[in-house]
Scaffold this motif. Structure first.
Motif, mmCIF file in Angstrom:
data_model
loop_
_atom_site.group_PDB
_atom_site.id
_atom_site.type_symbol
_atom_site.label_atom_id
_atom_site.label_comp_id
_atom_site.label_asym_id
_atom_site.label_seq_id
_atom_site.Cartn_x
_atom_site.Cartn_y
_atom_site.Cartn_z
ATOM 1 N N LYS A 257 53.971 58.674 98.646
ATOM 2 C CA LYS A 257 53.354 59.982 98.420
ATOM 3 C C LYS A 257 53.136 60.230 96.934
ATOM 4 C CE LYS A 257 54.824 62.317 102.567
ATOM 5 N NZ LYS A 257 55.282 63.549 103.143
ATOM 6 N N ASP B 217 50.227 58.116 95.845
ATOM 7 C CA ASP B 217 48.961 58.708 96.274
ATOM 8 C C ASP B 217 48.578 59.877 95.374
ATOM 9 O OD1 ASP B 217 48.207 57.065 98.447
ATOM 10 O OD2 ASP B 217 49.686 58.053 99.710
ATOM 11 N N ARG B 218 49.539 60.724 95.025
ATOM 12 C CA ARG B 218 49.250 61.849 94.124
ATOM 13 C C ARG B 218 48.798 61.330 92.765
ATOM 14 N NH1 ARG B 218 54.004 64.146 96.440
ATOM 15 N NH2 ARG B 218 55.143 63.603 94.559
ATOM 16 N N ILE C 208 45.245 60.001 93.184
ATOM 17 C CA ILE C 208 44.278 61.093 93.280
ATOM 18 C C ILE C 208 44.044 61.688 91.895
ATOM 19 C CG2 ILE C 208 43.911 63.437 94.180
ATOM 20 C CD1 ILE C 208 45.362 62.427 96.768
ATOM 21 N N LEU D 90 39.653 60.228 98.837
ATOM 22 C CA LEU D 90 39.802 60.579 100.250
ATOM 23 C C LEU D 90 40.765 59.616 100.936
ATOM 24 C CD1 LEU D 90 39.037 62.141 102.822
ATOM 25 C CD2 LEU D 90 37.069 60.602 103.042
ATOM 26 N N HIS E 17 43.247 57.977 99.560
ATOM 27 C CA HIS E 17 44.604 58.322 99.139
ATOM 28 C C HIS E 17 45.075 59.613 99.802
ATOM 29 C CE1 HIS E 17 45.504 55.174 96.305
ATOM 30 N NE2 HIS E 17 44.317 55.298 95.752
ATOM 31 N N ARG E 18 44.175 60.564 99.973
ATOM 32 C CA ARG E 18 44.553 61.816 100.646
ATOM 33 C C ARG E 18 44.918 61.539 102.105
ATOM 34 N NH1 ARG E 18 47.291 66.093 100.931
ATOM 35 N NH2 ARG E 18 46.345 67.762 102.114
ATOM 36 N N HIS F 281 48.269 60.028 102.180
ATOM 37 C CA HIS F 281 49.289 61.053 101.930
ATOM 38 C C HIS F 281 49.566 61.859 103.212
ATOM 39 C CE1 HIS F 281 51.574 63.800 99.398
ATOM 40 N NE2 HIS F 281 50.983 64.791 100.015
#
Length: 122
Positions: A9, A12-13, A16, A112, A114-115, A118
């Motif tokens: 997570k 991913d943040r 992003i 997208l 990565h979102r 997440h």
């Protein structure tokens, strides 16, 4: 701490955020190219795009790859991979604005992915 020890997570943040920085870079470069040719050409140097793509690919491989092992969904990685492919393809385009448009499109698709990664990890 090795990159593998960082929670997916968080990766991913970070990814992003990196996508956002890339988008800001592309927009700022376009504006600077229109306003100041000398500053715009410095920010539009090919090595900046190559380094950015290398960072995006490394972050994508780590975060999206870890996501597959943690939550078992491959769709986020497929979407992220498509974004990376569009970004890589943009490097082959002429520097007449077309490259920036396709780079921003690829960055959006990668973000997208990565979102989705997440969300799948929740």
């Amino acid at each position: 701490m090795s990159p593998i020890a960082i929670p997916t997570k968080r990766l991913d943040r970070l990814a992003i955020g990196l996508s956002g920085l890339c988008l800001v870079h592309c927009l700022a470069t376009s504006v600077l190219l229109a306003v100041l040719a000398s500053a715009g050409s410095a920010l539009g140097a090919p090595w900046i795009h190559e380094v950015g793509l290398i960072l995006a690919m490394a972050m994508g491989m780590i975060a999206l790859g870890k996501g597959i092992f943690e939550h078992g969904y491959t769709m986020p990685s497929a979407v992220g991979g498509l974004g990376l492919g569009v970004m890589a393809g943009a490097l082959t385009l002429p520097h007449n604005g077309t490259e920036a448009v396709f780079t921003m499109l690829g960055v959006g698709i990668l973000a997208l992915g990565h979102r989705l990664n997440h969300i799948a990890g929740e």
